[in-house]
Design a protein around this motif. Structure first.
Motif, short mmCIF file in Angstrom:
data_model
loop_
_atom_site.label_atom_id
_atom_site.label_comp_id
_atom_site.label_asym_id
_atom_site.label_seq_id
_atom_site.Cartn_x
_atom_site.Cartn_y
_atom_site.Cartn_z
N LEU A 122 73.37 36.93 8.06
CA LEU A 122 72.72 37.76 9.08
C LEU A 122 71.31 38.14 8.67
CD1 LEU A 122 75.62 40.11 10.21
CD2 LEU A 122 74.69 38.15 11.39
N MET A 123 71.12 38.38 7.39
CA MET A 123 69.77 38.74 6.93
C MET A 123 68.85 37.52 6.96
SD MET A 123 70.40 40.99 3.56
CE MET A 123 72.07 40.80 3.10
N PRO A 154 68.71 32.54 2.10
CA PRO A 154 69.29 31.23 1.80
C PRO A 154 70.43 31.36 0.81
CG PRO A 154 67.28 31.52 0.55
CD PRO A 154 67.44 32.73 1.42
N PRO A 155 71.35 30.45 0.77
CA PRO A 155 71.53 29.38 1.74
C PRO A 155 72.51 29.83 2.80
CG PRO A 155 72.94 29.03 -0.17
CD PRO A 155 72.33 30.40 -0.31
N SER A 156 72.17 29.71 4.05
CA SER A 156 73.09 30.11 5.11
C SER A 156 72.58 29.58 6.43
CB SER A 156 73.17 31.63 5.18
OG SER A 156 71.94 32.16 5.60
N GLY A 157 73.47 29.58 7.41
CA GLY A 157 73.06 29.17 8.75
C GLY A 157 71.96 30.07 9.28
N GLY A 158 72.11 31.37 9.01
CA GLY A 158 71.10 32.31 9.45
C GLY A 158 69.74 31.99 8.87
N PHE A 159 69.72 31.57 7.62
CA PHE A 159 68.45 31.22 7.00
C PHE A 159 67.85 29.99 7.67
CE2 PHE A 159 66.25 28.44 3.99
CZ PHE A 159 65.13 29.22 3.77
N THR A 160 68.67 28.97 7.84
CA THR A 160 68.17 27.74 8.47
C THR A 160 67.49 28.08 9.79
OG1 THR A 160 69.97 26.54 7.45
CG2 THR A 160 68.85 25.47 9.28
N ALA A 161 68.18 28.91 10.59
CA ALA A 161 67.65 29.25 11.91
C ALA A 161 66.33 30.01 11.78
CB ALA A 161 68.67 30.09 12.66
N LYS A 162 66.32 31.05 10.96
CA LYS A 162 65.11 31.87 10.88
C LYS A 162 63.98 31.11 10.21
CE LYS A 162 67.58 36.11 11.24
NZ LYS A 162 68.23 37.19 10.53
N VAL A 193 59.83 38.16 10.07
CA VAL A 193 59.83 38.58 8.67
C VAL A 193 60.34 40.01 8.55
CG1 VAL A 193 58.34 39.14 6.74
CG2 VAL A 193 58.04 36.99 7.97
N ILE A 194 59.77 40.90 9.38
CA ILE A 194 60.17 42.31 9.28
C ILE A 194 61.64 42.47 9.66
CG2 ILE A 194 59.78 44.58 10.29
CD1 ILE A 194 56.82 43.71 10.53
N GLY A 195 62.07 41.73 10.66
CA GLY A 195 63.48 41.80 11.06
C GLY A 195 64.40 41.43 9.92
N GLY A 196 64.03 40.39 9.17
CA GLY A 196 64.84 40.00 8.03
C GLY A 196 64.91 41.12 7.00
N LEU A 197 63.76 41.75 6.75
CA LEU A 197 63.73 42.82 5.74
C LEU A 197 64.53 44.03 6.22
CD1 LEU A 197 60.03 42.58 4.57
CD2 LEU A 197 62.08 41.76 3.42
N LEU A 198 64.37 44.37 7.51
CA LEU A 198 65.15 45.50 8.03
C LEU A 198 66.63 45.17 7.98
CD1 LEU A 198 63.01 46.53 11.13
CD2 LEU A 198 63.24 47.75 8.98
#
Lengths: 491, 314, 108, 485, 97
Positions: free
Chosen positions: D377-378, D381-389, D409-414
């Motif tokens: 969700l954040m 890596p490695p994850s589907g969420g990472f691939t997408a973002k 970027v900010i969304g990932g950090l939040l």
């Protein structure tokens, strides 16, 4: 060896990690045996790789994980420098951690994440593109966080929060930087530095700032260093890991890669980025040392010392000259060996004698002479006293500074050495020359020593000494650093 | 003449809708809503859509009306306040402006679309292949049988959803009885219920039967059936089933299940929901009978609501 | 059935007005049961648009008619669910269940 | 025989069976699981142009089913989620003391109805048929939400009802205007005139309500937070996705010629705000399940933030794939997270984040599942969420869309800020609380889902190839060079 | 103009007249029982006339039979509901002090 060797080397710690995670706490002996076994195997593999790469073998493993983005692992001389350092110190830290924790709680988890850290650090070292580097760099953050919060008390949880806030923000900046660069030039592979001539200098500078800023978080560049002293809440083996091997080195290593393998020294020089970075490194060196002098807590003092020492590597890298490069690279190894010695000794002192503050060190040398002996070698090396390894680094850096037309570097070196002396010598003075406090049972604490807790520090201290004394031998870090410089950057 | 009639009809539709929405007394609102539904039925007749008119009057006005009255009664017994004039707040003016604006834009969009008989020629051409004469039935049970199949599951699902609201200790009892409480009234209602149920069965069967060729069909027939069941239940001529009664559960699923089974059988012969040549009409009528029966039971039970703890709830 | 051109849109326009009216009702009405009634008015309006636009010179397109019938059935199913929810909520509000089924998270 | 029909027919048959069987209905998943997973595999193995008309009735009258990339990604993921949730829900929705309960009986038919409905929604190209499938899913969703809180369920019901009607209004206009409601035909026929634009607008608005895009998200957190864990998992993972997928198809397939940049940026801007707002709200939560629910609000934002990135992309296939991968990854990760949260909250006394102390030691597997889901969700890596973002960020930077890149970027950090909070507490408190055994079988469900969300990160190329199958013409396909026949 | 259409017109007129009368009664009569009385009686008759007119207009026995059935059902339903209403109103009044 096959082309898959780098991948194998990286994934190897996955086996002990999974075993550690799944073994219940009461099977600690098995867990320890597995961890030691795999640490040894890894040392063996890396030794073999060192031999091959010196012979000119080039190992590469490539896999397209997204369109236009290759997952590339590559064994080159610079990678091996970092890999050898980490696998060697890993073995040492494993031994130390086993002795340090004994039968404490949550150790299956600890060793599991510990191995994931090795995995990520090796991955960072072997990455062949900036994006692959990012993947492992981020993984490293994730794997170290549980170690930082290992104690589970309010202080370590806070340290964990700070650690995450800094490192995640840093890697986000780094990611933006490299993706930006990639959209502009199409490739961020380390082996084939991209052609940057078409990119406007301002953009290049901005990207450089993003990347180095992002990596500088882990390398604890001032003002991005605050997480490192906070992370002192973690147990000693973790501190040893963060400071000497994995995290700060990953940052420093990344910056070296950026300067030499992505931008190339020519571009960095053209853009005039070397001098500001060198200046920032110098500020960090002096600031870290100053702060270290002011710390009363041993581990905090060592932490600020790390802030200061890691920037030697960056200083060397940013000065752009053969001697400076060699000095910076060799310090990557030297600082690791010396700092891990210091941390392991500090851990042993607190573990056995309950000593945490500098003021408590009185007479520690008499109670634990071997430990304090190792500590002393490490400290002298940090100060730069010959023939300990630290002297070699500082010598090369100083010469490098003069060579690159930056004579002020010598002044920085000298000032930093003085400050180093100012915070290490009082510790040595108290430990060796003052009598221990007359507390009931205090002496006995010191004598009930566990050899395995002390042995690792002795080994690394010896290594630090040897790296200095035998600096010109064929197997010394210095020789390898020269090889890197010859092959990569000084044509 | 026709135009005048339609104009008046539309004005009345709008008028009754206004009252149904804004009148203070909710019972009056329901009454006007039922009238509104019947006028809508007339509108569908005026459009020549007899099938829809039947469905609208039976379901839109009939079943929905009963449902609203029943719910109102239950809520009043629980002390809820439903009445009240919503107008008079200044914010409502804003809502009125926004909604009028929306209606105007929608009207403009509608005006720019030319009404035409669209796919009627296409459907006419295809009708001989399925053997039924009522084109609406053709669309519902053949050309877009998939929609209808899924819709029958929506209806079934709605009932299960209503059941899921049952209090923990009420399961698997029957829904609250619809029987009238006043003994004298019950007497009248009972005799009417007894009389109506068989008539409803006959009418429903008839509606389904003619539905293949003339206006009518499973939904209209099912609704008439549901009406019969509800009247019988109100008169006490018929009890409501417990939700764990297996036979009752089979009656609920029979229609969707037969529909699905015939669809899958078609797959074995070629394509999901495809009817083999010559058998289309027979299969369609079969599906419609089962469906109508299940719809009747389901609709009646939907109106009755979830199982309740004891018999005393109004 | 030949109509003056202006009146060809009569029913769809009425439908549009009903949608606006129902929407207004939905916004201003407070009690959910009355909102449910408003929703039914909106639905009737939409159906009238759908069917009215299928009115041809001689016949009305059976295709939208079928869609409308489907829509009416779906709409009554949902209305029934809504009414049941409103009733249950009122029941819980005035007399909490004597032995409430424990929330799903806690039982096992 | 074709999985396109069976993927819908089979769950409906299971629904009937569950309804008839009553308390035995829970056993059906043992049959339904293998059947549905097998059908999903079959779907993946279909030739790229697989499509057919139901009952062989031709367009514009009939209904076309097809196995495009969207379906090939979302249907198997949906099936995996349903199987895992069903296995997890087994003990929770079983008879109590040998007695059937309303919940134990009705949960299973509702599950299969939702399953059939969402599969049907992904496979059909007919907009009216979609209306029926939306109602199937909404109906089941309302019932599941009401199991936790009737009030939240009723609120959700009202909102969903109006959303459905808005969608239906659009369908009515289109049916009158174009005499068809098939998306593939509309793609050819649609003109940018008032009825079409209005239809698209009201349909999108209705679906946005169902997809809970900020600021139309109000109903989501209370409903998703109050429901029982398996229900929350289905609501957050499955239900909101259908609305999104329909919008995606409307905007990039049926009405690709009608859509204007301003509208695309409006949607993208709402998505960006959703990311920020949802994350900040999640950070402010004191209880675990509302935190996870607000995380859904934030994560859904990414799905719409991607719209302008697809629209402007040089290679639209990449952000197109990214948004689908994000949908799949969020599906798996969020289901895993709600299930894991359910286990964790069941073990401790309260429902606050601060009650989770020491759980990492007491129930390591549940916390691991939560952590793995959190990583995806954040977007780490490695994850589907990472691939997408990663792909989205790449697209945003390539297009010079500074704001969207910044929000990513900010969304990932939040995201890290709110998701590490419960983890941090779980890792804290060296004294582990005494909890009942985790129940290995129940933990397996969230753990598998989370592991799959992570595993997606290793299958980037496969996912991109899948997503490009039958992608609308607006999504040019320079990256999927099909090998010649 | 055939005799059929004349008859139809007359029947329709009669039907409308009775409906109007019933409605006037509903509005003008003082108490519920009287209102119901007016409504049911008059409306049944009105409906009968209109049904007859419709049957005549169609001129088919089958249709006429159906219309008759509808009429029967309608008056049955109306009668029953009038009964129920009467009872409810009487009950309401008897509740009063």
């Amino acid at each position: 060896m096959m082309a898959g060797a780098p991948l194998f080397l990286i994934l190897l710690p996955l086996i002990p990690a999974i075993i550690s995670f799944s073994l219940p706490e009461r099977l600690a002996v098995w867990r320890n045996a597995v961890n030691l076994l795999f640490a040894l195997v890894k040392v063996g593999i890396v030794a073999d790789l060192l031999r091959q790469v010196r012979g000119g073998v080039d190992l590469e493993w490539r896999y397209t994980f997204l369109p236009g983005h290759d997952f590339l692992l590559r064994v080159d001389t610079l990678a091996l420098l970092f890999v050898s350092l980490s696998v060697f110190l890993w073995l040492i830290t494993t031994v130390y951690a086993i002795a340090y924790f004994g039968r404490g709680p949550n150790l299956s988890r600890f060793f599991g994440f510990f191995n994931l850290c090795v995995l990520s650090a090796t991955g960072v070292a072997l990455s062949g593109t900036a994006i692959t580097f990012f993947l492992f760099y981020e993984l490293l953050t994730l794997a170290t966080w549980p170690l930082v919060v290992h104690n589970g008390d309010e202080k370590s949880l806070r340290a964990g929060r700070i650690y995450l806030a800094y490192t995640l923000a840093g890697s986000a900046a780094f990611l933006v930087g490299i993706l930006w660069l990639k959209t502009l030039v199409g490739s961020v592979e380390f082996t084939a530095p991209p052609d940057l001539s078409a990119v406007p200098p301002l953009t290049l500078t901005l990207i450089f700032v993003l990347c180095v800023g992002g990596l500088g978080v882990k390398a604890a560049l001032v003002p991005l260093h605050a997480w490192l002293p906070a992370a002192m809440a973690a147990p000693a083996p973790v501190s040893a890991l963060l400071h000497a091997v994995a995290v700060v080195k990953a940052g420093a290593f990344g910056i070296v890669r950026m300067i030499y393998d992505v931008y190339g020294i020519g571009t960095v020089a053209e853009l005039g980025l070397g001098t500001p970075l060198a200046a920032l490194a110098s500020v960090t060196i002096l600031y870290g040392s100053l702060r270290a002098v002011m710390q009363a807590d041993i581990k905090k003092r060592l932490a600020y010392s790390t802030v200061s020492q890691v920037s030697y590597i960056l200083l060397g890298a940013s000065l752009i000259g053969p001697f400076a490069v060699i000095g910076g690279l060799v310090h990557l190894v030297h600082q690791g060996i010396m700092k891990i010695t210091l941390f392991m000794c500090a851990g042993a002192l607190s573990n056995r004698l309950g000593i945490k503050a500098v003021a408590d060190l009185d007479g520690a040398g008499r109670l634990m002479p071997v430990t304090m002996g190792a500590f002393t070698i490490g400290a002298l090396g940090m100060i730069g006293v010959p023939p300990v390894a630290g002297f070699i680094s500082k010598w090369y850096l100083g010469i490098g500074g003069l060579q690159s037309g930056a004579p002020w570097v010598v002044a920085v070196m000298a000032g930093s050495s003085l400050l180093n002396a100012a915070y290490f010598l009082p510790m040595l003075y108290r430990a060796w020359l003052l009598p221990p406090p007359e507390r009931a049972g205090f002496r006995e604490l010191g004598t009930s020593r566990d050899r395995m807790l002390i042995l690792p520090a002795v080994v690394t201290a010896a290594a630090a000494l040897a790296a200095g004394v035998f600096a010109s031998s064929a197997v010394s870090p210095l020789t390898w650093a020269k090889l890197i410089a010859e092959r990569g950057y000084l044509e | 003449m026709t135009a005048a009639f339609e104009l008046i009809l539309c004005l009345m539709i709008l008028g009754t809708a206004c009252v149904a929405l804004l009148v203070r007394d909710f019972l009056a609102a329901i009454a006007f809503f039922v009238v509104f539904g019947n006028l809508m039925g007339l509108a569908w007749l005026a459009l020549g859509a007899v099938n829809v008119a039947l469905a609208e009057i039976a379901i839109g006005a009939g079943v929905t009306g009963v449902l609203l009255i029943l719910t109102r009664g239950r809520l009043l017994a629980l002390g809820e306040q439903i009445d009240g004039n919503p107008l008079g707040h200044w914010l409502n003016l804003g809502a009125a402006v926004v909604c009028s604006a929306f209606a105007v834009v929608l009207g403009a969009a509608v005006l720019s679309i030319a009404p035409d008989d669209g796919l009627a020629p296409v459907i006419d051409r295809l009708m001989p292949r399925i053997g039924v004469e009522n084109p609406v039935t053709g669309v519902l049970l053949a050309f877009r049988a998939y929609d209808t199949l899924l819709e029958s599951f929506v209806l079934l699902g709605a009932l299960v959803a209503v059941w899921s609201l049952a209090p923990a200790d009420a399961w698997p009892r029957a829904p609250a009885a619809l029987r009238m409480t006043d003994p004298a009234a019950l007497n009248v209602a009972e005799s009417f219920g007894r009389l109506v149920l068989p008539i409803a069965l006959v009418v429903a069967a008839y509606l389904v039967w003619v539905g293949s060729d003339r206006p009518g069909g499973a939904f209209q027939g099912g609704t008439v059936l549901a009406g019969g069941f509800l009247l019988a239940a109100m008169g006490g001529a018929m009890g409501l089933p417990r939700s764990d009664d297996p036979a009752f559960r089979w009656t609920l699923v029979a229609g969707p299940l037969v529909f699905l089974a015939i669809g899958l059988a078609g797959m074995a012969l070629g394509r999901f929901l495809a009817y083999p040549e010559g058998m289309a009409k027979a299969l369609i009528v079969t599906i419609e009978y089962f469906l109508a029966f299940s719809i009747g039971v389901t609709l009646a039970l939907l109106v009755a609501g979830p199982p309740v703890r004891a018999e005393t709830v109004p | 059935m030949s109509l003056p051109a202006a009146l060809g849109h009569l029913f769809p326009l009425t439908g549009a007005a009903l949608v606006g009216l129902g929407l207004f009702g939905f916004i201003i009405l407070r009690h959910p049961l009355r909102q449910l009634l408003a929703v039914n008015v909106i639905a009737a309006g939409i159906f009238l648009i759908l069917g009215g636009l299928g009115r041809g010179e001689d016949v009305t397109d059976p295709y939208p008619q079928a869609l409308v019938i489907t829509g009416i059935v779906v709409s009554v199913a949902l209305t029934a669910l809504g009414a049941a929810m409103i009733t249950r909520l009122a029941e819980d509000r005035c007399a909490p269940a004597p032995t409430p089924e424990p929330p799903g998270d806690r039982d096992a | 025989m074709s999985p396109l029909d069976l993927l819908v027919a089979a769950p409906l048959a299971f629904m009937v069976a569950a309804l008839v069987l009553g308390q035995g209905g829970r056993w059906l998943i043992l049959a339904a699981g293998p059947v549905m997973l097998g059908l999903s595999a079959w779907l993946l193995a279909l030739p790229p142009d697989a499509a057919h008309l139901v009952g062989n009735w031709d367009l514009p009258l009939g209904i076309l089913l097809r196995a495009d990339g969207v379906a090939r990604l979302l249907v198997p993921a949906t099936c995996v989620c349903f199987v895992a949730v069903a296995l997890y829900a087994w003990p929770e929705f079983s008879p109590k003391a040998g007695r059937e309960t309303a919940r134990a009986h009705t949960f299973w038919p509702m599950l299969y109805l939702m399953w059939g409905g969402s599969n049907a929604g992904y496979l059909t190209t007919d907009l009216f048929n979609l209306y029926v499938t939306i109602e199937m899913v909404s109906l089941a969703a309302v019932a599941l939400a009401a199991m936790g809180s009737l009030a939240a369920g009723l609120q959700y019901f009202m909102i969903a009802l109006v959303g459905s009607l808005a969608y239906l209004l659009g369908v009515a206009l289109l049916a009158g205007h174009y005499d068809t409601v098939d998306a593939t035909l509309l793609a050819v026929r649609a003109r940018p005139d008032l009825p079409t634009v209005l239809a698209l607008a009201v349909m999108t608005a209705g679906l946005l309500v169902k997809a809970a895009l900020f600021p139309l998200h109000g109903w989501l957190p209370p409903a998703h937070a109050a429901a029982p864990a398996p229900a929350s998992a289905l609501l957050s993972a499955i239900v909101v996705k259908l609305g999104f997928v329909i919008i995606l198809r409307l905007w990039f397939e049926a009405f690709a010629e009608v859509v204007r940049p301003a509208a695309i940026h409006l949607l993208g801007g709402m998505g960006a705000l959703a990311v920020i707002y949802g994350s900040i709200q999640a950070i402010r939560q004191e209880r675990l399940k509302p935190l996870v629910a607000y995380s859904t609000v934030a994560q859904l934002g990414y799905l719409f933030l991607a719209f302008p990135l697809i629209w402007n992309a040089r290679i639209p296939g990449e952000p197109w794939a990214a948004v689908l991968v994000h949908a799949v990854a969020h599906m798996l990760a969020k289901a895993a997270m709600f299930l894991a949260a359910g286990l964790m909250l069941k073990a401790v006394a309260g429902d606050r984040i601060s009650d989770l102390g020491g759980l990492a030691r007491a129930m390591p597997l549940s916390v691991t599942a939560f952590a793995l889901a959190a990583i995806s969700l954040m977007g780490l890596p490695p994850s589907g969420g990472f691939t997408a973002k990663f792909l989205l960020l790449h697209a945003a930077i390539e297009q010079g869309q500074v704001i969207y890149a910044g929000v990513l970027v900010i969304g990932g950090l939040l995201g890290a800020a709110y998701l590490f909070r419960p983890l941090s507490v779980a890792f804290g408190a060296s004294a582990a609380p005494v909890v009942r055994a985790e129940g290995a079988l129940r933990v397996a469900a969230p753990l598998t889902l989370a592991a799959l969300a992570i595993a997606l990160g290793f299958a980037g190329m496969t996912l991109i190839e899948l997503s490009s199958i039958g992608a609308p013409p607006a999504i040019a396909l320079p990256l999927a060079e099909e090998p010649g026949p | 103009m055939t005799w059929v259409s004349v008859a139809t017109g007359l029947l329709l007129f009669a039907g409308v007249f009775f409906y109007a009368a019933g409605t006037v009664g509903l509005l003008r009569f003082p108490d519920p029982a009287a209102r119901l009385h007016a409504l049911t009686k008059a409306d049944h008759l009105g409906l009968a006339f209109i049904a007859l007119a419709a049957a005549l207009e169609w001129g088919s026995v089958a249709i006429a039979a159906k219309i008759a059935a509808v009429w029967l059902l309608a008056i049955m339903a109306a009668g029953t509901s009038a009964q129920l209403m009467a009872r409810v109103t009487r009950q309401d009044h008897s509740d009063e002090p």
